[in-house]
Design a protein around this motif. Structure first.
Motif, PDB file in Angstrom:
ATOM      1  N   SER A  22       0.815  -1.214   0.000  1.00  0.00           N
ATOM      2  CA  SER A  22       0.000   0.000   0.000  1.00  0.00           C
ATOM      3  C   SER A  22       0.852   1.270   0.000  1.00  0.00           C
ATOM      4  N   SER A  23       1.968   1.248   0.697  1.00  0.00           N
ATOM      5  CA  SER A  23       2.782   2.458   0.895  1.00  0.00           C
ATOM      6  C   SER A  23       3.238   3.079  -0.414  1.00  0.00           C
ATOM      7  N   TYR A  24       3.392   2.269  -1.432  1.00  0.00           N
ATOM      8  CA  TYR A  24       3.802   2.777  -2.754  1.00  0.00           C
ATOM      9  C   TYR A  24       2.834   3.842  -3.266  1.00  0.00           C
ATOM     10  N   TYR A  25       1.571   3.737  -2.882  1.00  0.00           N
ATOM     11  CA  TYR A  25       0.534   4.612  -3.441  1.00  0.00           C
ATOM     12  C   TYR A  25       0.141   5.766  -2.519  1.00  0.00           C
ATOM     13  N   TRP A  26       0.807   5.941  -1.402  1.00  0.00           N
ATOM     14  CA  TRP A  26       0.411   6.993  -0.474  1.00  0.00           C
ATOM     15  C   TRP A  26       0.565   8.389  -1.084  1.00  0.00           C
ATOM     16  N   LEU A  27       1.644   8.622  -1.799  1.00  0.00           N
ATOM     17  CA  LEU A  27       1.866   9.921  -2.440  1.00  0.00           C
ATOM     18  C   LEU A  27       1.660   9.869  -3.950  1.00  0.00           C
ATOM     19  N   TYR A  28       1.509   8.688  -4.482  1.00  0.00           N
ATOM     20  CA  TYR A  28       1.395   8.474  -5.929  1.00  0.00           C
ATOM     21  C   TYR A  28       0.313   9.348  -6.571  1.00  0.00           C
ATOM     22  N   PRO A  29      -0.920   9.381  -6.025  1.00  0.00           N
ATOM     23  CA  PRO A  29      -1.955  10.187  -6.677  1.00  0.00           C
ATOM     24  C   PRO A  29      -1.655  11.682  -6.673  1.00  0.00           C
ATOM     25  N   VAL A  30      -1.069  12.175  -5.569  1.00  0.00           N
ATOM     26  CA  VAL A  30      -0.798  13.611  -5.442  1.00  0.00           C
ATOM     27  C   VAL A  30       0.317  14.033  -6.384  1.00  0.00           C
ATOM     28  N   THR A  31       1.434  13.322  -6.351  1.00  0.00           N
ATOM     29  CA  THR A  31       2.571  13.689  -7.212  1.00  0.00           C
ATOM     30  C   THR A  31       2.228  13.479  -8.677  1.00  0.00           C
ATOM     31  N   GLY A  32       1.332  12.522  -8.957  1.00  0.00           N
ATOM     32  CA  GLY A  32       0.921  12.324 -10.337  1.00  0.00           C
ATOM     33  C   GLY A  32       0.263  13.559 -10.920  1.00  0.00           C
ATOM     34  N   ILE A  33      -0.585  14.202 -10.131  1.00  0.00           N
ATOM     35  CA  ILE A  33      -1.280  15.406 -10.595  1.00  0.00           C
ATOM     36  C   ILE A  33      -0.307  16.574 -10.760  1.00  0.00           C
ATOM     37  N   PHE A  34       0.510  16.821  -9.741  1.00  0.00           N
ATOM     38  CA  PHE A  34       1.425  17.964  -9.805  1.00  0.00           C
ATOM     39  C   PHE A  34       2.510  17.756 -10.856  1.00  0.00           C
ATOM     40  N   GLY A  35       3.017  16.533 -10.970  1.00  0.00           N
ATOM     41  CA  GLY A  35       4.047  16.261 -11.963  1.00  0.00           C
ATOM     42  C   GLY A  35       3.525  16.421 -13.377  1.00  0.00           C
ATOM     43  N   ALA A  36       2.289  15.969 -13.627  1.00  0.00           N
ATOM     44  CA  ALA A  36       1.708  16.096 -14.957  1.00  0.00           C
ATOM     45  C   ALA A  36       1.409  17.553 -15.296  1.00  0.00           C
TER      46      ALA A  36
END
Length: 427
Positions: free
Chosen positions: A46-60
């Motif tokens: 699960s820990s892999y996805y803790w920041l994944y959604p947030v950084t995905g938006i800002f990085g894109a």
């Protein structure tokens, strides 16, 4: 050049998915070495996805402004550093921190890569182009399976992780020195002007767009399928060993077979979607109905595994179920980009990041379910599989009923208001 760019995006996705899926392939030796319970292993997944959604938006969103090439290169270098850092892991907290950071810096890759591929290909080929990028993810797990299982067995799991760091460095140099940001100079000029005109996003109108049936139910369909993506990455290897009673070598080859067949299936579905779009330019028929039908059929096949548990049928059903349900992964971004083309990476990041919220929930929930089953682990695995099948079936039906992608006249005004300084018009 566009085919070389697509090839590099494919191999970037190979590395990306190998990075995230290798943890599942190395699950048993890691759990044994660090003395982890099933619940603790669910936490690692699960820990892999803790920041994944947030950084995905800002990085894109950042890639929309400074360019995909720079962002993708920076991401790849960071992955390399983190994979070499695995050599220092000696306890659960360090493993969790590594997974959190890896997820944070891998989050933007998919939305940026999908939008970058769309930039290089015309609409009638975008389903195929995105399916190639998605295929990189499956091939990443497929290549990692037999090769990394061998490395884990012979050299240890930490050495296998370090090998992926070397691959990231090689990709960085090839992508930075042998590709361009956009197809032609004229397009570059248009992109530069677009960046200058992109002002602040009108939050109210943006939220209204995200709440539209097409955006909302595409996101939910992607979300349901991404639960499967996470399960195949984190739990499939353990399931094949513990429930289907395969040896580690048999597990590795089975994961490879499932990956190969599934790539062929969802690429075929994407090509069928492209063909129908080219013939009719009907989004509902070519994009929505084709994908929804594949998801529904795939969900039924997945559920059948809990009833017919012959090892051969398990592999056959998983090949078909994975290939059919994954068809939303290449087509979903195309639908979302169509909702607001000038912010394509941002729209795709909303889709992928929202879907990846499933990654936070699914591994821990599966670990909890399997742990509750006690000695009857098969019952725990079957319950988790049936839950995923029902969810994909439900959102596949809703996707078919409510998603109606189009650029209608009444949508143009909304698009033009999303950026305060935007003068972009839609045909």
């Amino acid at each position: 050049m566009r085919w070389f760019v697509l090839l590099m995006l494919f191999f970037g996705a190979v590395i990306n998915f190998a990075d995230k899926s290798i943890i599942g392939l190395a699950a048993l030796p890691i759990m044994k070495e660090l003395d982890l319970s099933y619940a603790e292993w669910g936490l690692v997944g699960s820990s892999y996805y803790w920041l994944y959604p947030v950084t995905g938006i800002f990085g894109a969103a950042w890639a929309d402004r400074i360019g995909a090439k720079k962002v993708l290169g920076l991401l790849m270098l960071t992955w390399a550093i983190l994979q070499f850092g695995v050599l220092a892991i000696a306890a659960l907290p360090l493993l969790v921190i590594y997974r959190v950071l890896l997820g944070a810096f891998e989050g933007p890759f998919s939305p940026v890569a999908y939008n970058h591929a769309d930039k290089w290909f015309p609409p009638r080929q975008r389903g195929f182009a995105n399916s190639v990028v998605v295929a990189g993810g499956t091939v990443g797990a497929m290549i990692a399976a037999p090769l990394l299982v061998f490395l884990i067995t012979q050299l240890g799991w930490k050495s296998a992780f370090a090998c992926l760091g070397v691959a990231s460095i090689v990709w960085f140099f090839l992508f930075q020195f042998f590709t361009k940001e956009s197809p032609v100079k004229k397009y570059q000029d248009v992109q530069q002007k677009k960046k200058e005109k992109l002002g602040k996003i009108n939050v109210k109108d943006f939220l209204k767009l995200l709440g539209s049936p097409s955006a909302l139910f595409t996101t939910l369909a992607y979300f349901s399928t991404y639960i499967l993506v996470v399960w195949f990455s984190v739990w499939l290897p353990i399931y094949l060993v513990e429930a289907v009673k395969m040896s580690p070598a048999e597990m590795g080859y089975s994961v490879a077979v499932i990956g190969i067949v599934s790539v062929l299936i969802y690429t075929g579905v994407s090509m069928l979607s492209d063909y129908l779009f080219k013939k009719s330019e009907n989004w509902r028929v070519s994009r929505v109905f084709v994908v929804a039908g594949a998801m529904i059929f795939g969900a039924v096949l997945l559920a059948s595994i809990t009833i017919f548990q012959n090892p051969v049928w398990v592999i056959v059903a998983m090949c078909l179920a994975k290939g059919l349900t994954y068809s939303i992964l290449p087509i979903g971004p195309t639908v979302m980009i169509n909702e607001w083309p000038e912010r394509g990476a941002l729209m795709t990041s909303i889709l992928t990041s929202s879907g990846n919220i499933a990654g936070i929930i699914a591994p821990m929930l599966t670990g909890y379910i399997v742990g509750l089953a006690g000695a009857n682990k098969i019952a725990g695995y079957n319950l988790s599989i049936m839950s995923m099948a029902v969810l994909v079936l439900l959102f596949g039906i809703l996707f078919a009923l409510f998603v109606k992608p189009s650029i209608a006249k009444n949508k143009v005004e909304l698009h033009n208001n999303l950026s305060e300084n935007s003068n972009i018009k839609y045909s």
